[in-house]
Design an enzyme around this catalytic site. Structure first.
Site, PDB file in Angstrom:
ATOM      1  N   GLU A 271       0.875  -1.174   0.000  1.00 30.30           N
ATOM      2  CA  GLU A 271       0.000   0.000   0.000  1.00 30.30           C
ATOM      3  C   GLU A 271       0.906   1.214   0.000  1.00 30.30           C
ATOM      4  OE1 GLU A 271      -1.411   3.190   1.823  1.00 30.30           O
ATOM      5  OE2 GLU A 271      -2.112   1.818   3.381  1.00 30.30           O
ATOM      6  N   CYS A 308      -3.122   7.499   5.458  1.00 31.53           N
ATOM      7  CA  CYS A 308      -3.090   7.045   4.063  1.00 31.53           C
ATOM      8  C   CYS A 308      -4.214   7.675   3.250  1.00 31.53           C
ATOM      9  CB  CYS A 308      -3.238   5.525   3.988  1.00 31.53           C
ATOM     10  SG  CYS A 308      -2.192   4.597   5.109  1.00 31.53           S
TER      11      CYS A 308
END
Length: 531
Positions: A271, A308
């Protein structure tokens, strides 16, 4: 429950339950509010330590993957209980090493324990087996059909890289570790340098749970080391069968390249980067533009913009309603005080990113200039037009921190073209009132090809841990758009299907055995049943 986790930090790695002192360069945690180092020192490991941890994981794998499902579930619950029992110590240490607020970190302890318990429940529920049975049809013409059955099995030892921005929920006992352990895979974690003491505390909580559960010591190991050396050594060790990573695009792609170049390539679930665009449609802007401006800045600056999923990009049609949004957002940014970033290095990267944006867009507002911590984040908001945005790599790229760009489009068609041009994202948000639903439907068709999670009339910061959540998306938000690192389906990354054809009945695993001894939902001749 009384914890047996040792709270005195030793500065040691944990290799198959044994404390081991590294032999390389020393690092210490750094208080980002003062810049002062925090004891103890942690010495980096080397290739030999990687080899020892991977060998122990490989040795543990047969017994761990064969352990009863209830044993694995209770093991995950034991880790959760251990973390909760040392919550105060975890919060204190993580606050010292990251500057993150204590209430946020207390919530992160709960989230980490919660996702461990989620995977314990997933194990017991059993659908992760993906059990399928096509019974034999010996009389079928022109050829008989054999008895064919399928279930999922774990890949093998997994390497996990702790993230900087979530010292608990995406780190040593975070979602990658929890889902890999649930799948039946031993785990070797490389701790993040930003919070070495927090990592040791969590590593000891897991190690204690391994021993208390009677599992092989090699089920878990914790290493410290320089990423381009120890990290690559870990990914390229032939005993490692998959990788979980949360971090920068450069770091993730280095691991992807190393894993792909192995004699036996393995999957890397990385990620990486996202700007998490927000689309403001006309009706929503007209009815609540100022409210949206303030709420956007709240999401942009949450956690110093180090989530994120902080929204770093706003896209809307230019006009008076957008002017109202920009004015409110600018006022909110200007009123924001500097906050603490995770490390001085991350703060320096943020400053460089803001300077790159300032060179190519119009500054709307900066956060207040007051006495700042050693690793400060002064929020920044910029504006530009669609043509300038599309011609600029800097404006399209992620700035890790509270920096946002507003793109003013000439009309709805230009908004749609801009959406079509975007890179892959973790999230995309649409702010729309009922009159906007026609345009929102057109955007939705585009965004479902661009993002892993699409939100309406909300903000992307905050990722619910549950069965339907997707925390992933097309490249470069992740290296594999087919997966999620949050939620029940994260376990699927570390499993693979195996087909059993005409296998003698006594040898069939429980998940696909006659009589359904574990009471699972299974597909028999394509029909979902508990028979």
């Amino acid at each position: 429950m009384t914890s047996t986790v040792m709270l005195d930090l030793t500065g040691q790695m944990l290799i198959a339950g044994t404390p081991v002192r590294g032999t390389g360069d020393e690092i210490r945690g750094v208080d980002p509010q003062t810049g002062n180092p925090i004891e103890p020192a942690y010495a980096y490991g080397n290739r030999c330590h990687v080899g020892d941890a991977c060998a122990a994981a490989a040795e543990a794998f047969p017994a761990y993957r064969s352990a009863p499902i209830e044993t694995r579930a209770r093991f995950l619950e034991a880790i959760a209980a251990n973390l909760e029992s040392i919550s105060d110590a975890l919060v204190d240490r993580a606050h010292a090493e990251t500057g993150l607020p204590r209430p946020r970190l207390t919530g992160e302890v709960g989230r980490t324990a919660g996702q461990l318990r989620l995977f314990a429940a997933v194990l017991r529920e059993g659908s992760w087996h993906q059990a399928r049975i096509d019974p034999a049809q010996p009389d079928r013409a022109p050829l008989p059909r054999p008895d064919i059955r399928q279930r999922s099995v774990p890949l093998g030892p997994v390497a996990v890289f702790g993230a900087s921005n979530f010292p608990l929920a995406f780190s040593v006992a975070g979602g990658d570790t929890a889902s890999a352990l649930a799948a039946g895979c031993p785990v070797v974690v490389k701790a993040h340098d930003a919070h070495p003491g927090t990592s040791e505390l969590v590593g000891r909580a897991i190690t204690d749970a391994v021993a208390a559960s009677g599992l092989p010591a090699g089920t878990f190991s914790l290493l410290y080391g320089f990423g381009p050396e120890l990290g690559i050594a870990l990914v390229t060790d032939p005993r490692i069968k998959a990788v979980g990573f949360t971090g920068s695009r450069a770091g993730g792609m280095a691991l992807v390249a190393a894993a792909a170049a192995r004699p036996e390539p393995i999957p890397v679930y990385a990620e990486m980067s996202a700007v998490n665009p927000v689309f403001l449609l006309g009706g929503a802007l007209a009815s609540r533009g100022a409210e949206l401006g303030r709420a956007f800045v709240g999401s942009l600056t949450l956690g110093s913009g180090q989530f994120c999923t902080n929204p770093g990009l706003v896209i809307a049609v230019d006009g008076p309603a957008l002017d109202t949004f920009v004015a409110a957002a600018g006022e909110a940014v200007a009123a924001s005080a500097p906050t603490v970033m995770l490390t001085p290095g991350i703060a320096a990267g943020f400053r460089n990113g803001v300077e790159a944006l300032e060179a190519e867009a119009v500054l709307v507002a900066r956060g207040a200039e007051v006495d700042a911590p050693a690793a400060p984040c002064r929020a920044a908001l910029f504006a530009t037009d669609a043509a300038t945005f599309l011609a600029s790599e800097a404006l399209q790229g992620e700035v890790f921190g509270a920096a946002g760009v507003i793109v003013k489009c000439s009309d709805a068609a230009e908004m749609l073209r801009l959406a079509q041009s975007l890179e892959g994202q973790l999230t995309a948000t649409i702010q729309a009132d009922e009159p906007d639903h026609g345009q929102a439907g057109e955007l939705l068709d585009v965004l479902e090809l661009k993002a892993g999670r699409i939100l309406f009339n909300g903000w992307p910061t905050g990722v619910e841990v549950g069965h339907a959540m997707v925390h992933g998306g097309p490249f470069p938000s992740t290296s594999d758009s087919r997966t999620t690192s949050v939620g029940a389906r994260a376990i699927e990354r570390f499993l693979r299907p195996v087909c059993y054809q005409d296998t003698p009945k006594p040898l069939l695993p429980n998940a696909i055995a006659d009589g359904n001894p574990d009471g699972l939902w299974r597909r028999i001749d394509g029909q979902l049943t508990k028979d």
